[in-house]
Design a protein around this motif. Structure first.
Motif, PDB file in Angstrom:
ATOM      1  N   THR A  90       1.619  16.508  -7.034  1.00 25.26           N
ATOM      2  CA  THR A  90       2.034  15.847  -5.686  1.00 25.26           C
ATOM      3  C   THR A  90       1.568  16.806  -4.607  1.00 25.26           C
ATOM      4  N   VAL A  91       1.678  16.314  -3.255  1.00 22.54           N
ATOM      5  CA  VAL A  91       1.421  17.211  -2.053  1.00 22.54           C
ATOM      6  C   VAL A  91       2.332  18.274  -2.404  1.00 22.54           C
ATOM      7  N   ALA A  92       3.821  18.222  -2.640  1.00 22.55           N
ATOM      8  CA  ALA A  92       4.619  19.160  -2.651  1.00 22.55           C
ATOM      9  C   ALA A  92       4.184  20.155  -3.478  1.00 22.55           C
ATOM     10  N   ASP A  93       3.742  19.796  -4.835  1.00 19.84           N
ATOM     11  CA  ASP A  93       3.025  20.835  -5.903  1.00 19.84           C
ATOM     12  C   ASP A  93       2.068  21.914  -5.148  1.00 19.84           C
ATOM     13  N   ALA A  94       1.200  20.962  -4.637  1.00 25.19           N
ATOM     14  CA  ALA A  94       0.148  21.549  -3.985  1.00 25.19           C
ATOM     15  C   ALA A  94       0.405  22.859  -2.961  1.00 25.19           C
TER      16      ALA A  94
ATOM     17  N   MET B 158       0.926  -1.232  -0.053  1.00 26.93           N
ATOM     18  CA  MET B 158       0.096   0.141  -0.043  1.00 26.93           C
ATOM     19  C   MET B 158       1.146   1.203   0.043  1.00 26.93           C
ATOM     20  N   PRO B 159       0.552   2.210  -0.665  1.00 24.92           N
ATOM     21  CA  PRO B 159       1.160   3.445  -0.633  1.00 24.92           C
ATOM     22  C   PRO B 159       1.261   4.138   0.664  1.00 24.92           C
ATOM     23  N   HIS B 160       2.315   4.967   0.870  1.00 23.42           N
ATOM     24  CA  HIS B 160       2.376   5.605   1.734  1.00 23.42           C
ATOM     25  C   HIS B 160       2.164   7.203   1.740  1.00 23.42           C
ATOM     26  N   LEU B 161       1.309   7.829   2.630  1.00 21.71           N
ATOM     27  CA  LEU B 161       1.005   9.314   2.584  1.00 21.71           C
ATOM     28  C   LEU B 161       2.192  10.146   2.447  1.00 21.71           C
ATOM     29  N   ASP B 162       3.483   9.773   2.944  1.00 24.46           N
ATOM     30  CA  ASP B 162       4.706  10.476   2.913  1.00 24.46           C
ATOM     31  C   ASP B 162       5.366  10.264   1.437  1.00 24.46           C
ATOM     32  N   ASP B 163       4.927   9.455   0.618  1.00 18.39           N
ATOM     33  CA  ASP B 163       5.928   9.271  -0.621  1.00 18.39           C
ATOM     34  C   ASP B 163       5.633  10.574  -1.431  1.00 18.39           C
ATOM     35  N   PRO B 164       6.960  10.941  -1.702  1.00 19.83           N
ATOM     36  CA  PRO B 164       6.797  12.453  -2.485  1.00 19.83           C
ATOM     37  C   PRO B 164       6.484  12.611  -3.846  1.00 19.83           C
ATOM     38  N   GLU B 165       6.197  11.095  -4.597  1.00 21.53           N
ATOM     39  CA  GLU B 165       5.777  10.789  -5.808  1.00 21.53           C
ATOM     40  C   GLU B 165       4.406  10.813  -5.756  1.00 21.53           C
ATOM     41  N   LEU B 166       3.619  10.461  -4.772  1.00 21.60           N
ATOM     42  CA  LEU B 166       2.055  10.099  -4.560  1.00 21.60           C
ATOM     43  C   LEU B 166       1.190  11.233  -5.295  1.00 21.60           C
ATOM     44  N   MET B 167       0.539  11.178  -6.346  1.00 20.95           N
ATOM     45  CA  MET B 167      -0.217  12.098  -6.796  1.00 20.95           C
ATOM     46  C   MET B 167      -1.502  12.473  -5.930  1.00 20.95           C
ATOM     47  N   LEU B 168      -1.759  13.556  -6.007  1.00 17.93           N
ATOM     48  CA  LEU B 168      -3.033  14.055  -5.173  1.00 17.93           C
ATOM     49  C   LEU B 168      -4.461  13.428  -5.406  1.00 17.93           C
ATOM     50  N   SER B 169      -4.401  12.907  -6.687  1.00 15.29           N
ATOM     51  CA  SER B 169      -5.573  12.054  -6.889  1.00 15.29           C
ATOM     52  C   SER B 169      -5.600  10.636  -6.100  1.00 15.29           C
ATOM     53  N   ASP B 170      -4.532  10.091  -6.058  1.00 14.69           N
ATOM     54  CA  ASP B 170      -4.201   9.072  -5.305  1.00 14.69           C
ATOM     55  C   ASP B 170      -4.573   9.040  -3.913  1.00 14.69           C
ATOM     56  N   VAL B 171      -3.919  10.392  -3.308  1.00 10.88           N
ATOM     57  CA  VAL B 171      -3.910  10.617  -1.993  1.00 10.88           C
ATOM     58  C   VAL B 171      -5.629  10.550  -1.424  1.00 10.88           C
ATOM     59  N   MET B 172      -6.454  11.359  -2.329  1.00  9.81           N
ATOM     60  CA  MET B 172      -8.038  11.395  -1.968  1.00  9.81           C
ATOM     61  C   MET B 172      -8.618  10.303  -2.261  1.00  9.81           C
ATOM     62  N   THR B 173      -8.189   9.141  -3.128  1.00  5.69           N
ATOM     63  CA  THR B 173      -8.759   8.068  -3.528  1.00  5.69           C
ATOM     64  C   THR B 173      -8.477   7.130  -2.430  1.00  5.69           C
ATOM     65  N   ILE B 174      -7.244   6.781  -2.024  1.00  2.96           N
ATOM     66  CA  ILE B 174      -6.962   5.842  -0.747  1.00  2.96           C
ATOM     67  C   ILE B 174      -7.426   6.247   0.479  1.00  2.96           C
ATOM     68  N   TRP B 175      -7.173   7.644   0.700  1.00  2.00           N
ATOM     69  CA  TRP B 175      -7.756   8.259   1.902  1.00  2.00           C
ATOM     70  C   TRP B 175      -8.657   9.448   1.772  1.00  2.00           C
ATOM     71  N   PRO B 176     -10.153   9.191   1.554  1.00  6.29           N
ATOM     72  CA  PRO B 176     -10.889  10.055   1.113  1.00  6.29           C
ATOM     73  C   PRO B 176     -11.010  10.892   2.394  1.00  6.29           C
ATOM     74  N   GLN B 177     -10.784  10.703   3.611  1.00  3.48           N
ATOM     75  CA  GLN B 177     -10.909  11.606   4.741  1.00  3.48           C
ATOM     76  C   GLN B 177      -9.942  12.751   4.651  1.00  3.48           C
ATOM     77  N   THR B 178      -9.022  12.625   3.684  1.00  5.66           N
ATOM     78  CA  THR B 178      -7.860  13.707   3.538  1.00  5.66           C
ATOM     79  C   THR B 178      -8.724  14.794   2.779  1.00  5.66           C
ATOM     80  N   ILE B 179      -9.755  14.653   1.993  1.00  2.00           N
ATOM     81  CA  ILE B 179     -10.342  15.634   1.470  1.00  2.00           C
ATOM     82  C   ILE B 179     -10.925  16.791   2.136  1.00  2.00           C
TER      83      ILE B 179
END
Length: 69
Positions: free
Chosen positions: A42-46, A1-22
């Motif tokens: 990515t989170v860094a981009d945002a 499973m991806p990790h939230l602290d992965d710098p390459e994780l895209m925002l769409s994946d963050v919100m899909t995997i962990w909808p509570q982050t929306i």
């Protein structure tokens, strides 16, 4: 499973995997939710785009994932 602290994780994946982050994105007035660019940012981009401290923002995301807000 991806990790939230992965710098390459895209925002769409963050919100899909962990909808509570929306809620965190919305609380900061970020337009990332539903944005056509979120599969490419990515989170860094945002954080750069919205002039947010990345470490603090990631902490807020992690709290949401952990059920602490």
């Amino acid at each position: 499973m991806p990790h939230l602290d992965d710098p390459e994780l895209m925002l769409s994946d963050v919100m899909t995997i962990w909808p509570q982050t929306i809620e965190v994105f919305l609380r900061h007035g970020m337009l990332c939710v539903g944005c056509l660019v979120n599969p490419f940012h990515t989170v860094a981009d945002a954080c750069t785009e919205y002039d947010l401290d990345e470490e603090e923002f990631r902490s807020e995301l992690q709290c949401a994932v952990d059920g602490q807000g």
